[in-house]
Design an enzyme around this catalytic site. Structure first.
Site: not given
Ligand SMILES: *Cc1c(COP(=O)(O)O)cnc(C)c1O
Length: 392
Positions: A55, A109, A182
Site C-alpha cells: 500500500r 466527464y 484531467d
Molecule cells: C475514462 C475517464 C475517466 C475515468 O477513468 P476510469 O479509468 O474509467 O476510472 C476520467 N476522466 C476522463 C476524461 C475519462 O475519459
C-alpha cells in the site's frame, strides 16, 4: 523443515538477481523483508527510502510512476486503480488544507460530476459548475466562492473545448486554489498541464497511455508542493494500482508517443474527410480554424497534434438515424471507452450525457445527432471506407 514450513518459505526471498533485468518485473509481494528492525525503523521513520508494504510503495508501480512523471514533467506521481480513484485522491489531497469548495468545469466527464455530487458533496464539499472557457464567469465564481480547487479537463468531452490552462492557473494562484487538470483526452504528447501552471495532471490510464483496452488504471502527477500529501493519503487509504495492471500500463506506455502521433494523423484526416461529406452537418475537431478556442489551441497545441477524438453531427438525425448508422459500421467498435488502438465510437446522447439535464446539454452543444469517435491507429483508408459505406 516440514512441509508446512517449506510451503511458506521455499523458493522466495532470494538475493536480488546478479544482473539487471531489461524490463521491470511484476512484483506481487505484499510486504518486504528488512535487514533487522534497525532498517525497518529507518524506513518507517522516513529516514531511508525502502519498500515495506504494497500500500505504501511497489517497485513495479514506482517504475510506471517514474515513466509518467517524466511524460508530464511533474515532481512525482501515484498510480491508482482507476481514473476515478485518481480524481478522488487528487481532490482530497489539495483540499486538505484549503476551503472545502470546488469550482468544476461545466463540460466534464459524467462520473466526475457524480463523484463531486454524490460522493464528496455529502461530506460538506461545496461544488459549483462553471463554463471555464468564459473567463468573466470564472472570475465571478472565484470571487464568490473562494474555492479550494478548480477542476477542468484540458480537452473536453464530447465537443472538444480546449481550456486556457495558463489563464486559469494564474487566477487559481491568486487565491491559493489548486488547479487540477484531467489530461486524459489531450495526453502529455499534446499538453503538459504542469508546464502551464497547473498543480496536478490527472489521467485515466485506461485510455491512451496504456492504449490497448485491457487494463483499468489512474494516475495523479503532482508538483512538489502536493506530491507528498498524495503519497501520504495513498499510504493511508490505498487506492493503488495492482502490480499486474502496472506492468500492462507501462508496457503499453512504451509505444504511447508513437501511437498518439498516428491517432492524431488519422483523426485529422478523418475530420477533413467528414467535413466534405454531404450527410455531415458539423465536425468538432481541434484543427478547425473556426473552433471557438482557436486562439488557445494555437498557443497550447502543436501543429498536427490535435488529439484522437472527433465528434460530428449527422444532418437532421435523431436517435433512429444514429442507431442505423452505428449498425452499418463494420470496423469501428461500439463500446463505452476511448483511446484504444482500434477506432471506437460513442453516442453521448444515450451514454455519457444521458443524465445531463437538457438545458445543460444545450449549453454544452451536445445534440441528439452527435456521434463521438475515438480514431484508432488502423490504416486511415480503412477507417474512412467504413464510415463511407455506413454514411452512404
Ligand atoms: C475514462 C475517464 C475517466 C475515468 O477513468 P476510469 O479509468 O474509467 O476510472 C476520467 N476522466 C476522463 C476524461 C475519462 O475519459
Amino acid at each position: 523443515m516440514k512441509i508446512h514450513t517449506q510451503a511458506v518459505h521455499s523458493g522466495d526471498r532470494k538475493q536480488a538477481p546478479l544482473q539487471i533485468p531489461v524490463t521491470t518485473p511484476v512484483y506481487t509481494a505484499a510486504s518486504y523483508v528488512t535487514d533487522g528492525l534497525e532498517e525497518q525503523d529507518r524506513i518507517f521513520g522516513a529516514e531511508e527510502r525502502g519498500y515495506a508494504y504494497q500500500r505504501y510503495m511497489n517497485p513495479t508501480n514506482v517504475a510506471l510512476e517514474e515513466q509518467m512523471t517524466a511524460f508530464e514533467n511533474g515532481f512525482g506521481a501515484l498510480a491508482t486503480a482507476s481514473g476515478m480513484s485518481a480524481l478522488q485522491i487528487a481532490l482530497t489531497s489539495v483540499l486538505l488544507n484549503r476551503p472545502k469548495s470546488v469550482i468544476c468545469a461545466r463540460d466534464i466527464y459524467g462520473a466526475t460530476i457524480k463523484l463531486l455530487n454524490d460522493v464528496m458533496a455529502p461530506f460538506a464539499l461545496r461544488v459549483r459548475y462553471v463554463d471555464t472557457n468564459d473567463m468573466a464567469a470564472l472570475d465571478a465564481a472565484i470571487a464568490e466562492e473562494t474555492p479550494g480547487a478548480v477542476l477542468i479537463e484540458s480537452i473536453s468531452n464530447p465537443v472538444l473545448r480546449v481550456a486556457d490552462i495558463d489563464a486559469i492557473a494564474a487566477r487559481c494562484r491568486r487565491v491559493n486554489a489548486a488547479l487540477l487538470v484531467d489530461n486524459t483526452f489531450a495526453t502529455p504528447l499534446l499538453v503538459r498541464p504542469l508546464d502551464h501552471g497547473a498543480h496536478m495532471s490527472i489521467h485515466s490510464l485506461t485510455k491512451f497511455l496504456s492504449g490497448h483496452g485491457d487494463v483499468l488504471g489512474g494516475l495523479v502527477v503532482s508538483d512538489e508542493e502536493h506530491h507528498e500529501t498524495v503519497r501520504r493519503m495513498s499510504r493511508i487509504y490505498g487506492p493503488v494500482l495492482g502490480p499486474f495492471e502496472s506492468y500492462l500500463c507501462m508496457r503499453g506506455a512504451k509505444t504511447f508517443p508513437l501511437r498518439m502521433e498516428r491517432h492524431c494523423a488519422n483523426a485529422q484526416a478523418f475530420a477533413a474527410w467528414l467535413r466534405r461529406h454531404p450527410a455531415v452537418a458539423k465536425v468538432h475537431y481541434c484543427d478547425d480554424p473556426a473552433h471557438p478556442d482557436a486562439a488557445i489551441i494555437r498557443r497550447l497545441l502543436s501543429p498536427g497534434l490535435y488529439g484522437a477524438m472527433v465528434s460530428f453531427e449527422l444532418a437532421g438525425a435523431g436517435k433512429a438515424e444514429i442507431f442505423a448508422l452505428v449498425r452499418r459500421l463494420k470496423l469501428a467498435v461500439n463500446a463505452s471507452s476511448l483511446g484504444d488502438v482500434h477506432t471506437m465510437l460513442l453516442y453521448p446522447w444515450i451514454a455519457s450525457h444521458r443524465e445531463v439535464p437538457q438545458p445543460m446539454k444545450s449549453e454544452m452543444g451536445v445534440t441528439e445527432s452527435m456521434l463521438r469517435v475515438s480514431v484508432g491507429i488502423e490504416d486511415i483508408d480503412d477507417i474512412i471506407a467504413d464510415f463511407a459505406q455506413a454514411l452512404g
